[in-house]
Scaffold this active site. Structure first.
Site, mmCIF file in Angstrom:
data_model
loop_
_atom_site.group_PDB
_atom_site.id
_atom_site.type_symbol
_atom_site.label_atom_id
_atom_site.label_comp_id
_atom_site.label_asym_id
_atom_site.label_seq_id
_atom_site.Cartn_x
_atom_site.Cartn_y
_atom_site.Cartn_z
ATOM 1 C CE LYS A 1 -1.879 2.772 2.858
ATOM 2 N NZ LYS A 1 -1.925 4.008 2.029
ATOM 3 C CB SER B 1 3.887 9.233 11.976
ATOM 4 O OG SER B 1 2.682 8.536 12.237
ATOM 5 C CD GLU C 1 12.595 4.013 8.538
ATOM 6 O OE1 GLU C 1 12.605 5.029 9.278
ATOM 7 O OE2 GLU C 1 12.499 4.057 7.318
ATOM 8 C CB CYS D 1 12.525 8.832 9.113
ATOM 9 S SG CYS D 1 13.481 7.717 8.059
ATOM 10 C CD GLU E 1 9.880 12.565 12.317
ATOM 11 O OE1 GLU E 1 10.777 12.058 11.631
ATOM 12 O OE2 GLU E 1 8.845 11.951 12.661
#
Length: 475
Positions: free
Chosen positions: A170, A223, A244, A278, A376
């Protein structure tokens, strides 16, 4: 979407738009997968696993992955343009990094199927043969982010296929186009129908996929908040999991560093991909003796940065992915100013005119409890802080929930490797940032995730060892 070797519409007819971040304009409409589509894709993957794909010898799996690498390389120009249009990444980056990187990933993983060996175990029981088999974990759901769509598809897909798994992929709803084009190339390469299925949709589609009872493993990049939700569901369903997730990575410049290299590397570490990475080097710690020089160098470089449309060859930094992300990053910049930090750069305007552009910005006079220092941002926003000694900077570096990457710039070999050992991160860069190779594992600790992608650990995460006991006692 792509199910069982065919391109199909959503069962309920739903669609959604994908938008060009450089202009804010619609590119096309894409099918929106619902529950019936998820069920069809998982069923196709299961049938392929138990049928033609599962019956292929290892050497043939490797040959097909090599053929896919060749096809991605042959269609590199088209894939680079699709990636730039759909995600806003500069064409210079998609041409030089993303597409060649995907080719390298598929080529690397094409060599693994014939290397997956079990072991013969010398057990204590007499007249007994005990050995292990390495078997695919099964049907895998792979849920991708929008910041490196094609490259991260190759990370995940290459490892899973090398291990013999089948996949329901996806892509992020913001960037579905290269995954759909890749599905065409997978068919052209000769993979059996159902081996790889591509479901386009949003978080609802992803949630249905995670919850499906016939999915054996979930691999998610995104996230930390969503990763926690997926982790809880995977735990309840006792499904294998690789996560991850996010980062707030420390980048440390010692007094003896090559400052030209450190400034250039630190600039790319945070502002590359417009900060939408990231592993972005978003927290900069500089020895106080060279702090002003480093900040001045970064500000000078940022002031001349070429920010513009993704398809302009001169563009260094493209737009953010969406209007929503633009407003989110803008809110962080406003909050930093309101909290008392000093901003080098401009607060982005509240109204958008065309694409979602934010220039590289840098904050100093940052306190550890400020949101810009702790959360973040996922945009071109850097916070810089001076330090005095190694123990102090290690404490600063660890003052975060995350643990994805860390960097050190120094000419002192002892300090470099001392810090590499002390820093809590899945990846440490010494006198570089964001170096990578398909053979090198990547992943984080703490709130940055669990498990590793790429390399031998990446392949092994898609395998289950089976132990076989055989009595050799004569009848």
């Amino acid at each position: 979407m792509h199910i069982n070797g065919d391109f199909v519409r959503a069962a309920d007819g739903r669609t959604f738009e994908t938008v060009d971040p450089s202009t804010g304009e619609r590119i096309t409409e894409v099918a929106h997968a619902g529950a019936a589509d998820v069920d069809s894709a998982v069923r196709a993957a299961r049938l392929a696993l138990e049928g033609p794909w599962g019956a292929l010898p290892a050497i043939e799996r490797g040959r097909l992955l090599g053929r896919l690498a060749d096809l991605v390389e042959a269609n590199a120009g088209e894939l680079a343009e699709l990636e730039s249009r759909d995600g806003g990444k500069p064409i210079s980056a998609t041409t030089s990094m993303d597409v060649p990187g995907a080719v390298a990933q598929f080529r690397y993983f094409s060599g693994w199927p014939t290397k997956l060996e079990g072991r013969t175990i010398p057990v204590a029981m007499p007249d007994t043969l005990c050995y292990t088999r390495q078997e695919p974990v099964g049907v895998v759901a792979q849920i991708l982010p929008w910041n490196f769509p094609l490259l991260m598809t190759s990370w995940k897909l290459g490892a899973a296929l090398a291990a013999g798994c089948t996949v329901v992929l996806k892509p992020a709803e913001q960037t579905p186009l290269t995954a759909l084009r890749l599905a065409e190339l997978i068919v052209e390469a000769g993979f059996p129908p159902g081996t790889v299925n591509v479901l386009t949709g949003d978080g609802e589609t992803g949630s249905l996929l995670v919850d499906h009872p016939d999915v054996d493993k979930i691999a998610f990049t995104g996230s930390t908040a969503v990763g926690r939700e997926i982790g809880a569901k995977a735990g309840a369903g006792l499904k294998r999991l690789t996560l991850e997730l996010g980062g707030k990575s420390p980048n440390i410049i010692l007094a003896d560093a090559d400052l030209d290299a450190a400034i250039a590397g630190s600039y790319q570490g945070i502002y590359g991909n417009s900060g939408q990475a990231c592993y972005a080097a978003s927290r900069l710690f500089v020895h106080h003796s060279v702090f002003d020089e480093v900040v001045s160098g970064l500000v000078d470089r940022a002031s001349t940065a070429v920010v513009g449309p993704a398809l302009d060859p001169a563009t260094e930094h493209g737009p953010l992915i969406s209007a929503e992300q633009y407003q989110r990053v803008r809110a962080f910049v406003e909050d930093g100013v309101a909290s008392g930090a000093t901003l080098h750069g401009d607060v982005p305007p509240p109204a958008l005119d065309g694409g979602y552009y934010i220039r590289p910005t840098l904050f100093i006079d940052v306190k550890p409890d400020m949101r810009i220092a702790r959360e973040e941002i996922f945009g071109p926003v850097l916070v810089a802080t001076p330090f005095d000694d190694l123990s102090e900077v290690v404490e600063y570096a660890h003052d975060t929930d995350y643990g994805l990457a860390a960097g050190v710039w120094t000419r002192n070999l002892g300090n470099a490797h001392t810090l590499a050992a002390r820093l809590r991160a899945g990846v440490v860069y010494l006198n570089t940032w964001s170096a990578g190779d398909p053979a090198a594992p990547f992943g984080g600790v703490k709130a940055s995730g669990s498990g590793r992608e790429m390399g031998q650990p990446g392949v092994e995460s898609y395998l289950e060892p089976k132990t076989v006991w055989t009595s050799l006692t004569p009848a």
